[in-house]
Scaffold this active site. Structure first.
Site, PDB file in Angstrom:
ATOM      1  CG  HIS A 128     -17.216   8.156   2.919  1.00  0.00           C
ATOM      2  ND1 HIS A 128     -16.609   8.658   1.806  1.00  0.00           N
ATOM      3  CD2 HIS A 128     -16.699   8.827   3.973  1.00  0.00           C
ATOM      4  CE1 HIS A 128     -15.756   9.594   2.175  1.00  0.00           C
ATOM      5  NE2 HIS A 128     -15.766   9.704   3.479  1.00  0.00           N
ATOM      6  NE  ARG A 176     -18.515  12.383   7.651  1.00  0.00           N
ATOM      7  CZ  ARG A 176     -17.293  12.165   7.196  1.00  0.00           C
ATOM      8  NH1 ARG A 176     -16.779  10.938   7.197  1.00  0.00           N
ATOM      9  NH2 ARG A 176     -16.570  13.161   6.737  1.00  0.00           N
ATOM     10  N   GLY A 193       0.823  -1.195   0.000  1.00  0.00           N
ATOM     11  CA  GLY A 193       0.000   0.000   0.000  1.00  0.00           C
ATOM     12  C   GLY A 193       0.855   1.241   0.000  1.00  0.00           C
ATOM     13  NE  ARG A 234     -13.260   8.226   8.419  1.00  0.00           N
ATOM     14  CZ  ARG A 234     -13.363   9.345   7.706  1.00  0.00           C
ATOM     15  NH1 ARG A 234     -12.900  10.475   8.180  1.00  0.00           N
ATOM     16  NH2 ARG A 234     -13.957   9.321   6.534  1.00  0.00           N
ATOM     17  CG  LEU A 274      -7.294  12.544   5.209  1.00  0.00           C
ATOM     18  CD1 LEU A 274      -7.379  13.941   4.626  1.00  0.00           C
ATOM     19  CD2 LEU A 274      -6.829  11.557   4.147  1.00  0.00           C
ATOM     20  CG  LEU A 324      -2.817   9.916   3.211  1.00  0.00           C
ATOM     21  CD1 LEU A 324      -3.920  10.599   3.984  1.00  0.00           C
ATOM     22  CD2 LEU A 324      -1.692  10.883   2.916  1.00  0.00           C
ATOM     23  CB  ALA A 325      -1.538   4.042   6.135  1.00  0.00           C
ATOM     24  CG  HIS A 385     -20.012  11.138   3.369  1.00  0.00           C
ATOM     25  ND1 HIS A 385     -20.748  12.218   2.961  1.00  0.00           N
ATOM     26  CD2 HIS A 385     -18.889  11.638   3.941  1.00  0.00           C
ATOM     27  CE1 HIS A 385     -20.086  13.331   3.271  1.00  0.00           C
ATOM     28  NE2 HIS A 385     -18.958  13.004   3.867  1.00  0.00           N
TER      29      HIS A 385
HETATM   30  C1  LIG Z   1     -14.187  10.398  -1.438  1.00  0.00           C
HETATM   31  C2  LIG Z   1     -13.527  10.292  -0.111  1.00  0.00           C
HETATM   32  C3  LIG Z   1     -13.278  11.424   0.648  1.00  0.00           C
HETATM   33  C4  LIG Z   1     -12.636  11.337   1.882  1.00  0.00           C
HETATM   34  N1  LIG Z   1     -12.416  12.485   2.578  1.00  0.00           N
HETATM   35  C5  LIG Z   1     -11.784  12.416   3.768  1.00  0.00           C
HETATM   36  C6  LIG Z   1     -11.506  13.594   4.495  1.00  0.00           C
HETATM   37  O1  LIG Z   1     -11.860  14.696   4.071  1.00  0.00           O
HETATM   38  N2  LIG Z   1     -10.838  13.488   5.675  1.00  0.00           N
HETATM   39  C7  LIG Z   1     -10.427  12.281   6.150  1.00  0.00           C
HETATM   40  O2  LIG Z   1      -9.820  12.249   7.207  1.00  0.00           O
HETATM   41  N3  LIG Z   1     -10.678  11.129   5.481  1.00  0.00           N
HETATM   42  C8  LIG Z   1     -11.350  11.181   4.299  1.00  0.00           C
HETATM   43  N4  LIG Z   1     -11.614  10.024   3.619  1.00  0.00           N
HETATM   44  C9  LIG Z   1     -11.103   8.756   4.145  1.00  0.00           C
HETATM   45  C10 LIG Z   1      -9.635   8.628   3.821  1.00  0.00           C
HETATM   46  O3  LIG Z   1      -9.368   9.175   2.560  1.00  0.00           O
HETATM   47  C11 LIG Z   1      -9.167   7.195   3.785  1.00  0.00           C
HETATM   48  O4  LIG Z   1      -9.640   6.525   4.888  1.00  0.00           O
HETATM   49  C12 LIG Z   1      -7.653   7.099   3.838  1.00  0.00           C
HETATM   50  O5  LIG Z   1      -7.096   7.890   2.823  1.00  0.00           O
HETATM   51  C13 LIG Z   1      -7.174   5.688   3.701  1.00  0.00           C
HETATM   52  O6  LIG Z   1      -5.777   5.717   3.488  1.00  0.00           O
HETATM   53  P1  LIG Z   1      -4.964   4.372   3.479  1.00  0.00           P
HETATM   54  O7  LIG Z   1      -3.544   4.717   3.266  1.00  0.00           O
HETATM   55  O8  LIG Z   1      -5.305   3.596   4.682  1.00  0.00           O
HETATM   56  O9  LIG Z   1      -5.516   3.551   2.246  1.00  0.00           O
HETATM   57  P2  LIG Z   1      -5.551   3.955   0.710  1.00  0.00           P
HETATM   58  O10 LIG Z   1      -5.221   5.368   0.513  1.00  0.00           O
HETATM   59  O11 LIG Z   1      -6.841   3.444   0.176  1.00  0.00           O
HETATM   60  O12 LIG Z   1      -4.372   3.150   0.066  1.00  0.00           O
HETATM   61  C14 LIG Z   1      -4.525   1.786  -0.206  1.00  0.00           C
HETATM   62  C15 LIG Z   1      -3.236   1.368  -0.869  1.00  0.00           C
HETATM   63  O13 LIG Z   1      -3.133  -0.026  -0.831  1.00  0.00           O
HETATM   64  C16 LIG Z   1      -2.870  -0.511  -2.119  1.00  0.00           C
HETATM   65  N5  LIG Z   1      -3.494  -1.814  -2.203  1.00  0.00           N
HETATM   66  C17 LIG Z   1      -4.755  -2.164  -1.837  1.00  0.00           C
HETATM   67  N6  LIG Z   1      -4.939  -3.475  -2.036  1.00  0.00           N
HETATM   68  C18 LIG Z   1      -3.781  -3.964  -2.511  1.00  0.00           C
HETATM   69  C19 LIG Z   1      -3.344  -5.250  -2.917  1.00  0.00           C
HETATM   70  N7  LIG Z   1      -4.151  -6.304  -2.831  1.00  0.00           N
HETATM   71  N8  LIG Z   1      -2.093  -5.381  -3.364  1.00  0.00           N
HETATM   72  C20 LIG Z   1      -1.262  -4.308  -3.450  1.00  0.00           C
HETATM   73  N9  LIG Z   1      -1.609  -3.089  -3.081  1.00  0.00           N
HETATM   74  C21 LIG Z   1      -2.866  -2.918  -2.617  1.00  0.00           C
HETATM   75  C22 LIG Z   1      -3.434   0.481  -3.070  1.00  0.00           C
HETATM   76  O14 LIG Z   1      -2.706   0.418  -4.284  1.00  0.00           O
HETATM   77  C23 LIG Z   1      -3.151   1.778  -2.326  1.00  0.00           C
HETATM   78  O15 LIG Z   1      -1.833   2.178  -2.626  1.00  0.00           O
HETATM   79  C24 LIG Z   1     -12.255  10.094   2.387  1.00  0.00           C
HETATM   80  C25 LIG Z   1     -12.505   8.947   1.642  1.00  0.00           C
HETATM   81  C26 LIG Z   1     -13.151   9.031   0.417  1.00  0.00           C
HETATM   82  C27 LIG Z   1     -13.462   7.780  -0.361  1.00  0.00           C
END
Ligand SMILES: Cc1cc2nc3c(=O)[nH]c(=O)nc-3n(C[C@H](O)[C@H](O)[C@H](O)COP(=O)(O)OP(=O)(O)OC[C@H]3O[C@@H](n4cnc5c(N)ncnc54)[C@H](O)[C@@H]3O)c2cc1C
Ligand code: HEM
Ligand code: HEM
Ligand code: SF4
Ligand code: F3S
Ligand code: FES
Lengths: 228, 240, 637
Positions: C401, C330, C40, C435, C441, C43-44, C266
């Site tokens: 969402h 929400r 992944g 949440r 984020l 952000l994380a 949402h």
């Molecule tokens: C439209 C929308 C708006 C949002 N707005 C907000 C906001 O304003 N404020 C807020 O705090 N949160 C918001 N959120 C929530 C927030 O964006 C997400 O919870 C957060 O970004 C998740 O980050 P993450 O790094 O955990 O996962 P993601 O950013 O989803 O990253 C997942 C990563 O894992 C990789 N991956 C997944 N499966 C596999 C696999 N099987 N093999 C290899 N790679 C894989 C993908 O390629 C990607 O790189 C929003 C969400 C959405 C959908």
């Protein structure tokens, strides 16, 4: 020095060089155009101008010296302008081996921008012929060294010649229309408040040069400028 | 409405590929362009044919994954919109559309409409960052940044890395993308220490990757879904 | 299976510092002897990969998109919370902690949430140092806004593209490490399984999405930052590629899955416009600050909204929640909207939305102000729907969402499989049953920048710099399993398309395990899903071959996992006989139709153990205790 060579190696550096030499050309062309307009004040003033070109810079320089310096500078400039132009040209076409089915939709780019390359080459060709024609005189019916005025008028007697000149001037006009604007962009002369003037400046330069240059051939054809 | 599609099909990088005609029947005007392709694909699947491969992910114009050249316009006719934000209401019954991938030596086709845009990543990897390691940084408000600069940096930073600028450029130059990156960081105080080195390295990589040189055609700006301005190109030139 | 949350003793304010001191450290000279896999680049993932590489570990990072910069985090709009108290409006770490626990309806771990609030400030400092162009005031200081009904302004934002800017910041940090070779980036590579051997995660098996090659990667530790599973519903605001595959396969290898039924719907999304709909688009929550939500009092009222007199409009949120009005949380706003639509008050051609009306705000503040605040959102709306929000009210409807549930992790973010760490939306996280806006984020970056780099070190130090190799029997076994599964899918060659089956699954989950759940419905879903899953394996049509880019195959693989996972969501929803946060069990509500929590019986984390496809999973409970935030019913009246 390495900074410079590195710069030149980059695509942007090449452009900067073209812009710089381009600007030199612009200045030259404007000056040259002004000179040509002397023809309207009669043979003497025009020949004086031609003479002045050669006496220019005296007593610092001897007869014709500075002119030669300028000539050499111009030749160098042409090289520094054309070579990168061709390099960028090649680079650009290599970068898109497969073309689009119906070409790209034109949104912004101008005829000026798209004719830079062929237009430029045309100019190159012109300059060569032009020199043989009015400076060296080798392709001139009856060339009389020193009598620039008559050379000019005679040179334009046979109508295709002035027509050809006018056509080339049109090309030059296009070249400048993009070139002047483009050189500002390339040299990073860009500011929110200034940018809206960049296009107009280019238009004016291009238009003035065009009108200024064709004035002479037109006048000759119209018979305003007659032999003495 | 009915639409006639001529879609670029290419089995693999090696295959030479060509256009295939598909008729999209009774298309709903509220559909997005990609949903229209989805339906075409569903039909192909029903017939047991391989669906058209095209890239997409967020489908809301922010991830930069999608990108098709439609009748010679990257991301289609609508200004300031990515392909996924294009809706069928911008077209009319009987339209004939030619759909192609980005075309550039630096973006080899992988399959059908899918290209490899990794050169853009490599441009960033070469220097497109501020070398701030995690932790030990000053308080966020320790450095004041004039609103204008922050906003301008934000304009540049909104680039989604889709590569449409390359696709649109007569020279297939990546200048708009690179200049947006350079400007985003160069406009901020944090970006100053590495500013010059950054420009040199990034432009160097850009050239090595086989993009063309910019000759100020401004087509990139017109195609950019985020309407990134070519003034950033001038800014890059100045820094260089 | 043992659930040991490893929460440090002592007062909540001191736990993290105490713990960090107690964690074992890896000798700087030895760091390069450790390999870490990060799946992944959101952000994380990106923040973790970059930070670990900076520390000296050798990192391999994977994502299925063509570039690490495209992770779904990029889509986040609204903003990110941090207890900086810059506006001087009474915010504090304690308040953010308190709001998050309460907002999560008391189903999150106090210790984790407090740590999250503690590091929230560092995140903003970090991002600014990376060059994230947050919105600023004229004085050059950072601007804040109040978000999602919070009582203080603690949300930092970058236009409507906060997630994009934060991710680009993390992506730059990652790119830097890729550039100097400390991180090896594998884009267009999908993780298909975790290899667990000798009681610890030893590596992963992946598929190269371009060549179809199945490969193994070994490491000392594996980190999953693979995001949420909202796409189980088919229609959600998540990117098309978002999936449960990584976490689900890890679950099948022994990682407990916690609170799978905690999903967030949402309230402000654009309603579907037809059955071809491929995903739903979120409209930033900030719209609710000035927009008024209403429906026609009469049913199936097809008049043009402008033509409906005030007297015949029902501003139901303002009516039901006088103090919070349109800014209710929400879950409540969503549920009420669904009620309105279900009871026939829906608007739009398909009667599947409610109005979000700016008419009054435009009259009060003027078109100018409104367009400054929401201009880009209005454009986005008009582009999608074709109508102009300045003229006619927006139509909105709730959509899946965010998923609070995820793999269970202890205080060190380590799952029940030693050496397998889970960060970001992929873990069951710090958000409890609901949440708060702008907190995901924050959590993703907290995990990646400031928590995991410490905790993983302790694990590695204990493990020691042993040799790791991917050519062992264990890896080969998993590789074959993976290839066989792919082959099986390609061989079915039936008549149903992947999407048509996914839509069907989505409909089941949306109806029975969506905004409102009840015993009968969940039972039904548990009947239907296995049937649908069998249909998939007997009748799905996957064209093409494994050996090249095959998007149908990718989708099929992800759907296969959703078809197994969907069942778990329902089991969890069925088991939790209370209503809390995003989980609303219709049997358990107050007279006014509010969620009725049952803290005596359900104040626990439900962590499920996999027992085989189709067989009932085993439930393990991690009891939750609340010492610092006294349990209380949420009331937004
Ligand atoms: C439209 C929308 C708006 C949002 N707005 C907000 C906001 O304003 N404020 C807020 O705090 N949160 C918001 N959120 C929530 C927030 O964006 C997400 O919870 C957060 O970004 C998740 O980050 P993450 O790094 O955990 O996962 P993601 O950013 O989803 O990253 C997942 C990563 O894992 C990789 N991956 C997944 N499966 C596999 C696999 N099987 N093999 C290899 N790679 C894989 C993908 O390629 C990607 O790189 C929003 C969400 C959405 C959908
Ligand atoms: C209708 C247009 C033009 C006319 C009538 C014209 C006329 C002349 C004349 C009479 C001379 C000879 C001057 C002398 O030797 O004393 C001359 C020289 C020259 N012209 Fe032009 N010219 C025209 C356009 C141009 C253009 C467009 C260019 C370049 C782009 C150009 C470049 C030159 C050069 C380089 C010389 C040689 C100057 C020198 O070294 O003596 N001319 N021109
Ligand atoms: C002698 C033959 C010439 C050739 C082959 C030539 C060719 C070119 C080319 C290919 C460009 C690049 C345009 C672009 O792609 O942006 C260019 C730019 C330019 N040319 Fe010329 N040109 C020639 C003569 C001239 C002359 C005589 C002038 C001035 C009177 C001139 C002025 C300029 C200017 C100002 C530019 C802009 C540089 C930039 O784009 O930054 N050129 N020329
Ligand atoms: S500059 Fe515009 S067109 Fe180019 S990559 Fe960025 S967003 Fe896409
Ligand atoms: S179109 Fe190409 S030439 Fe330059 S201005 Fe844009 S990159
Ligand atoms: S699919 Fe994300 S920008 Fe189009």
């Amino acid at each position: 020095m390495r900074r410079v060579t590195n710069l030149y190696r980059s695509s942007v550096g090449k452009k900067v060089l073209m812009a710089a030499t381009g600007v030199i050309f612009v200045l030259f062309v404007i000056g040259h155009m002004y000179g040509n307009l002397n023809a309207f004040y009669g043979p003497d003033s025009f020949n004086h101008y031609a003479e002045f070109l050669r006496e220019m810079g005296s007593p610092l320089f001897m007869h014709g010296q500075l002119l030669w310096i300028i000539r050499i500078a111009l030749v160098v400039a042409v090289l520094l302008h054309v070579v990168p132009a061709l390099q960028l040209w090649i680079m650009g076409s290599r970068a898109r081996p497969v073309k689009y089915a119906h070409g790209l939709e034109i949104e912004e780019t101008t005829i000026g921008a798209r004719t830079m390359r062929w237009g430029g080459l045309l100019l190159l060709l012109f300059v060569v012929l032009h020199l043989l024609h009015l400076t060296v005189g080798s392709i001139h019916p009856e060339f009389v060294p020193g009598d620039a005025y008559n050379n000019l008028v005679v040179g334009f007697q046979w109508w295709p010649v002035p027509i050809a000149y006018i056509v080339v001037m049109a090309a030059l006009c296009l070249h400048l229309y993009h070139g002047v604007w483009s050189s500002m962009q390339t040299l990073g002369i860009s500011h929110p408040r200034f940018n809206r003037y960049r296009r107009p400046i280019a238009v004016i330069v291009a238009a003035v040069v065009f009108v200024g240059f064709i004035a002479t051939p037109v006048a000759v054809m119209a018979g305003l400028l007659a032999l003495t | 409405m009915d639409i006639i599609l001529h879609v670029w099909r290419q089995k693999s990088a090696a295959d030479k590929g060509g256009f295939v005609r598909y008729d999209a029947k009774n298309v709903n005007e509220h559909m997005s362009f990609l949903e229209m392709l989805d339906t075409v694909n569903e039909e192909l699947l029903e017939k047991g044919e391989e669906p058209i491969a095209f890239e997409h992910d967020c489908r809301e114009g922010i991830c930069g994954t999608c990108g098709l050249v439609i009748n010679g316009s990257p991301h289609g006719p609508q200004r300031g919109a990515a392909t996924c934000q294009l809706h069928m209401r911008t077209f009319k019954h009987g339209d004939e559309l030619w759909i192609e991938p980005w075309r550039a030596k630096a973006f080899p086709v992988i399959k059908d409409l899918v290209v490899d845009r990794s050169p853009l990543d490599r441009i960033v990897e070469s220097a497109g960052f501020i070398s701030a390691h995690t932790g030990g940084v000053p308080d966020a408000n320790a450095i004041l940044i004039p609103k204008e600069n922050a906003d301008l940096a934000m304009d540049a930073a909104s680039c989604i890395g889709c590569g449409a600028c390359v696709a649109a450029c007569p020279n297939a130059s990546a200048m708009l993308f690179t200049s947006a990156k350079v400007s985003h960081l160069g406009l901020l105080p944090q970006g100053q220490p590495e500013r010059i080195a950054r420009v040199l390295k990034m432009v160097g990589t850009m050239d090595e990757e086989g993009f063309g040189g910019c000759t100020n055609h401004q087509e990139c700006e017109a195609a950019c879904p985020k309407e990134i301005s070519i003034n950033f190109i001038a800014r890059l030139n100045r820094d260089l | 299976m043992q659930l040991d949350s490893k929460i440090p003793s002592g007062p909540v304010q001191d736990k993290w510092d105490k713990h960090r001191f107690e964690l074992k450290l890896v000798n700087p000279a030895n760091k390069r002897k450790y390999d870490v896999i990060v799946v992944g680049s959101g952000l994380a993932g990106a923040s973790a990969a970059a930070s670990l590489a900076e520390l000296g570990y050798n990192v391999k990072c994977f994502c299925f998109q063509d570039s690490s910069r495209r992770a779904h985090s990029i889509a986040a709009q609204g903003g990110i919370n941090a207890a900086k108290n810059y506006p001087n409006d009474g915010d504090s770490i304690w308040r953010l902690f308190y709001d998050t626990v309460k907002g999560g309806d008391y189903r999150a771990r106090e210790a984790n949430v407090y740590r999250l609030a503690q590091v929230s400030g560092n995140i903003i400092d970090q991002c600014v140092a990376q060059g994230v162009p947050f919105a600023r005031e004229y004085g050059g200081m950072l601007d804040n806004r109040s978000f999602g009904g919070a009582q203080v302004s603690r949300t930092f934002y970058a236009r409507g593209q906060t997630g994009q800017q934060l991710l680009i910041g993390a992506y730059h940090a990652l790119a830097r490490q890729v550039g100097i070779g400390k991180v090896k980036m594998y884009a267009r590579t999908e993780m298909l399984d975790v290899v667990v051997e000798d009681g610890r995660a030893q590596g992963i098996v992946v598929r190269d999405l371009v060549t179809g090659k199945i490969e193994s990667h070994a490491a000392h530790a594996v980190v999953l930052g693979t995001g949420g599973y909202s796409n189980a519903f088919f229609l959600s605001t998540n990117a098309k590629g978002s999936n449960v595959t990584a976490t689900w396969r890890a679950h099948k290898r022994g990682a407990a899955f916690a609170n799978p039924c905690f999903t967030q719907i949402h309230p402000t999304c654009i309603p579907a416009s037809g059955d071809y709909q491929s995903k739903l688009t979120l409209m930033s929550e900030s719209l609710r600050n000035d927009g008024r939500i209403w429906v026609p009092s009469g049913q199936k009222d097809d008049r043009d909204p402008g033509g409906i007199p005030e007297s015949e409009r029902d501003y139901y949120l303002e009516r039901l929640y006088p103090s919070f009005g349109n800014l209710t949380p929400r879950d409540i706003a969503s549920r009420r909207a669904k009620e309105m639509v279900d009871s026939g008050h829906g608007v739009g051609e398909l009667h599947n939305g409610v109005y979000l009306d700016f008419g009054e705000a435009i009259n009060r503040l003027g078109r100018q102000v409104i367009s400054e605040r929401y201009g880009n959102l209005f454009e986005m709306y008009e582009r999608i729907t074709g109508d102009d929000p300045y003229e006619t009210p927006m139509r909105i409807y709730p959509a899946p969402h965010y998923t609070m549930g995820g793999l269970w992790v202890d205080y060190n973010l380590e799952s029940t499989v030693p050496g397998l760490f889970v960060i970001g939306e992929a873990n069951f996280s710090d958000h409890g049953a609901n949440r708060l806006g702008a907190s995901a984020l924050m959590q993703g970056l907290a995990d990646g920048y400031f928590v995991l780099p410490y905790t993983i070190g302790s694990y590695l130090a204990r493990l020691g710099p042993i040799d790791v190799a991917s050519n062992t029997a264990a890896f080969h076994a998993v590789e074959t399993e993976t290839s066989d599964k792919i082959k099986k899918m390609l061989d079915v060659n039936g008549s149903r398309t992947v999407d048509s089956i996914h839509r069907e699954l989505g409909r089941i989950l949306w109806e029975e395990c969506g905004m409102g759940r009840n015993h009968a419905g969940l039972k039904q879903a548990l009947e239907k899903i296995p049937v649908l899953r069998d249909r998939f394996w007997q009748d799905v049509k996957v064209t093409g071959r494994n050996e090249d880019l095959n998007q149908t195959l990718e989708k099929a693989g992800r759907l296969a996992d959703f078809l197994e996972f969907g069942e778990l969501m329902c089991y969890d929803a069925l088991q939790r006989e209370e209503s809390c946060g995003g989980h609303f069990r219709e049997e358990y509500q107050t007279e006014e139709g509010e969620a009725k929590r049952n803290d005596d019986e359900f104040a626990y984390v439900a962590a499920w153990e996999f027992t085989g496809v189709g067989s009932t999973p085993t439930l393990h409970k991690e009891p939750l205790t609340f010492e610092d935030v006294p349990l209380s019913q949420r009331s937004y009246k």
